[in-house]
Scaffold this motif. Structure first.
Motif, PDB file in Angstrom:
ATOM      1  N   GLY A   1      -0.215   2.490 -12.193  1.00  0.00           N
ATOM      2  CA  GLY A   1       0.771   3.172 -11.361  1.00  0.00           C
ATOM      3  C   GLY A   1       0.861   2.604  -9.955  1.00  0.00           C
ATOM      4  N   VAL A   2       0.448   1.358  -9.794  1.00  0.00           N
ATOM      5  CA  VAL A   2       0.476   0.697  -8.493  1.00  0.00           C
ATOM      6  C   VAL A   2       1.794  -0.066  -8.358  1.00  0.00           C
ATOM      7  CG1 VAL A   2      -0.627  -1.077  -7.066  1.00  0.00           C
ATOM      8  CG2 VAL A   2      -2.031   0.463  -8.448  1.00  0.00           C
ATOM      9  N   PRO A   3       2.509   0.131  -7.253  1.00  0.00           N
ATOM     10  CA  PRO A   3       3.764  -0.607  -7.064  1.00  0.00           C
ATOM     11  C   PRO A   3       3.482  -2.089  -6.793  1.00  0.00           C
ATOM     12  CG  PRO A   3       3.250   0.636  -5.092  1.00  0.00           C
ATOM     13  CD  PRO A   3       2.223   1.017  -6.121  1.00  0.00           C
ATOM     14  N   TYR A   4       4.418  -2.943  -7.201  1.00  0.00           N
ATOM     15  CA  TYR A   4       4.289  -4.380  -6.956  1.00  0.00           C
ATOM     16  C   TYR A   4       5.672  -5.005  -6.963  1.00  0.00           C
ATOM     17  CZ  TYR A   4       5.053  -4.857 -11.947  1.00  0.00           C
ATOM     18  OH  TYR A   4       5.595  -4.776 -13.204  1.00  0.00           O
ATOM     19  N   ARG A   5       5.764  -6.180  -6.373  1.00  0.00           N
ATOM     20  CA  ARG A   5       6.979  -6.987  -6.394  1.00  0.00           C
ATOM     21  C   ARG A   5       6.578  -8.433  -6.595  1.00  0.00           C
ATOM     22  NH1 ARG A   5       7.821  -3.849  -2.056  1.00  0.00           N
ATOM     23  NH2 ARG A   5       7.197  -5.474  -0.617  1.00  0.00           N
ATOM     24  N   GLU A   6       7.348  -9.140  -7.377  1.00  0.00           N
ATOM     25  CA  GLU A   6       7.098 -10.561  -7.593  1.00  0.00           C
ATOM     26  C   GLU A   6       8.032 -11.364  -6.700  1.00  0.00           C
ATOM     27  OE1 GLU A   6       8.006 -13.429 -11.217  1.00  0.00           O
ATOM     28  OE2 GLU A   6       6.560 -11.861 -11.750  1.00  0.00           O
TER      29      GLU A   6
ATOM     30  N   TYR B   1       0.836  -1.194   0.000  1.00  0.00           N
ATOM     31  CA  TYR B   1       0.000   0.000   0.000  1.00  0.00           C
ATOM     32  C   TYR B   1       0.873   1.246   0.000  1.00  0.00           C
ATOM     33  CZ  TYR B   1      -3.097   3.673   1.530  1.00  0.00           C
ATOM     34  OH  TYR B   1      -3.787   4.848   1.609  1.00  0.00           O
ATOM     35  N   CYS B   2       0.460   2.244  -0.759  1.00  0.00           N
ATOM     36  CA  CYS B   2       1.059   3.577  -0.674  1.00  0.00           C
ATOM     37  C   CYS B   2      -0.075   4.586  -0.858  1.00  0.00           C
ATOM     38  CB  CYS B   2       2.188   3.766  -1.695  1.00  0.00           C
ATOM     39  SG  CYS B   2       1.684   3.725  -3.393  1.00  0.00           S
ATOM     40  N   VAL B   3       0.083   5.775  -0.332  1.00  0.00           N
ATOM     41  CA  VAL B   3      -1.008   6.753  -0.353  1.00  0.00           C
ATOM     42  C   VAL B   3      -1.450   7.111  -1.770  1.00  0.00           C
ATOM     43  CG1 VAL B   3      -0.513   7.722   1.907  1.00  0.00           C
ATOM     44  CG2 VAL B   3       0.587   8.687  -0.103  1.00  0.00           C
ATOM     45  N   GLU B   4      -0.555   6.989  -2.726  1.00  0.00           N
ATOM     46  CA  GLU B   4      -0.917   7.282  -4.110  1.00  0.00           C
ATOM     47  C   GLU B   4      -1.986   6.331  -4.626  1.00  0.00           C
ATOM     48  OE1 GLU B   4       2.263   7.120  -3.049  1.00  0.00           O
ATOM     49  OE2 GLU B   4       2.832   9.216  -3.265  1.00  0.00           O
TER      50      GLU B   4
ATOM     51  N   ALA C   1      -6.734  -8.638  -5.974  1.00  0.00           N
ATOM     52  CA  ALA C   1      -5.877  -7.559  -6.462  1.00  0.00           C
ATOM     53  C   ALA C   1      -6.507  -6.201  -6.164  1.00  0.00           C
ATOM     54  CB  ALA C   1      -5.632  -7.713  -7.961  1.00  0.00           C
ATOM     55  N   PHE C   2      -7.809  -6.065  -6.417  1.00  0.00           N
ATOM     56  CA  PHE C   2      -8.495  -4.806  -6.144  1.00  0.00           C
ATOM     57  C   PHE C   2      -8.417  -4.476  -4.658  1.00  0.00           C
ATOM     58  CE2 PHE C   2     -12.182  -2.178  -5.206  1.00  0.00           C
ATOM     59  CZ  PHE C   2     -12.116  -1.214  -6.199  1.00  0.00           C
ATOM     60  N   ASP C   3      -8.679  -5.469  -3.820  1.00  0.00           N
ATOM     61  CA  ASP C   3      -8.608  -5.276  -2.374  1.00  0.00           C
ATOM     62  C   ASP C   3      -7.202  -4.875  -1.941  1.00  0.00           C
ATOM     63  OD1 ASP C   3      -9.743  -5.344   0.263  1.00  0.00           O
ATOM     64  OD2 ASP C   3      -8.723  -7.262   0.577  1.00  0.00           O
ATOM     65  N   ALA C   4      -6.200  -5.490  -2.531  1.00  0.00           N
ATOM     66  CA  ALA C   4      -4.810  -5.197  -2.158  1.00  0.00           C
ATOM     67  C   ALA C   4      -4.408  -3.767  -2.524  1.00  0.00           C
ATOM     68  CB  ALA C   4      -3.870  -6.189  -2.831  1.00  0.00           C
ATOM     69  N   ILE C   5      -4.930  -3.256  -3.619  1.00  0.00           N
ATOM     70  CA  ILE C   5      -4.579  -1.903  -4.048  1.00  0.00           C
ATOM     71  C   ILE C   5      -4.996  -0.867  -3.010  1.00  0.00           C
ATOM     72  CG2 ILE C   5      -5.092  -0.089  -5.744  1.00  0.00           C
ATOM     73  CD1 ILE C   5      -5.326  -2.369  -7.843  1.00  0.00           C
ATOM     74  N   TYR C   6      -6.168  -1.041  -2.415  1.00  0.00           N
ATOM     75  CA  TYR C   6      -6.721  -0.024  -1.525  1.00  0.00           C
ATOM     76  C   TYR C   6      -6.617  -0.351  -0.038  1.00  0.00           C
ATOM     77  CZ  TYR C   6      -8.483   1.808  -5.863  1.00  0.00           C
ATOM     78  OH  TYR C   6      -8.566   2.305  -7.136  1.00  0.00           O
ATOM     79  N   ASN C   7      -6.108  -1.511   0.316  1.00  0.00           N
ATOM     80  CA  ASN C   7      -6.017  -1.909   1.711  1.00  0.00           C
ATOM     81  C   ASN C   7      -4.713  -1.411   2.308  1.00  0.00           C
ATOM     82  OD1 ASN C   7      -5.765  -3.470   4.172  1.00  0.00           O
ATOM     83  ND2 ASN C   7      -7.417  -4.738   3.336  1.00  0.00           N
ATOM     84  N   LYS C   8      -4.761  -0.851   3.497  1.00  0.00           N
ATOM     85  CA  LYS C   8      -3.553  -0.312   4.122  1.00  0.00           C
ATOM     86  C   LYS C   8      -2.581  -1.404   4.547  1.00  0.00           C
ATOM     87  CE  LYS C   8      -5.458   4.030   5.685  1.00  0.00           C
ATOM     88  NZ  LYS C   8      -5.693   4.816   4.742  1.00  0.00           N
ATOM     89  N   ARG C   9      -3.059  -2.601   4.738  1.00  0.00           N
ATOM     90  CA  ARG C   9      -2.159  -3.719   5.006  1.00  0.00           C
ATOM     91  C   ARG C   9      -1.716  -4.306   3.674  1.00  0.00           C
ATOM     92  NH1 ARG C   9      -4.202  -7.607   9.839  1.00  0.00           N
ATOM     93  NH2 ARG C   9      -3.393  -6.304  11.512  1.00  0.00           N
TER      94      ARG C   9
END
Length: 87
Positions: A68-73, A8-11, A37-45
């Motif tokens: 523009g959502v950060p991610y790591r594999e 999560y990031c504020v952006e 994925a949708f839940d992960a984008i907006y969830n603070k955890r």
């Protein structure tokens, strides 16, 4: 197995939810994976989505990049509380 970690990031809050939903809806991934994925984008955890097929993980990564959502594999979740409820 491939795990796409979505921190999560504020952006993320600035991304229109309708745009994110449409971007994820067109992906050839499971309905549950789209929801996660949708839940992960907006969830603070920080959360993520697990895939057996690396090609499906790549589809999600490309969509996250367009949004523009950060991610790591990684081979497994980087988050120790993954799957726990938000009590």
């Amino acid at each position: 197995m491939v795990f796409v970690n979505i921190p999560y990031c504020v952006e993320n809050d600035r991304i229109d939810r309708g745009v994110a939903a449409k971007e994820l809806q067109v992906l050839d991934i499971g309905e549950g994976d789209r929801y996660d994925a949708f839940d992960a984008i907006y969830n603070k955890r920080p959360r993520g989505v697990s895939f057996e097929d690396p090609k499906k993980a790549l589809l999600l990564e490309k969509a996250l990049g367009r949004l523009g959502v950060p991610y790591r594999e990684s081979p497994e979740s980087e988050y120790k509380y993954e799957g726990l409820d938000d009590r």
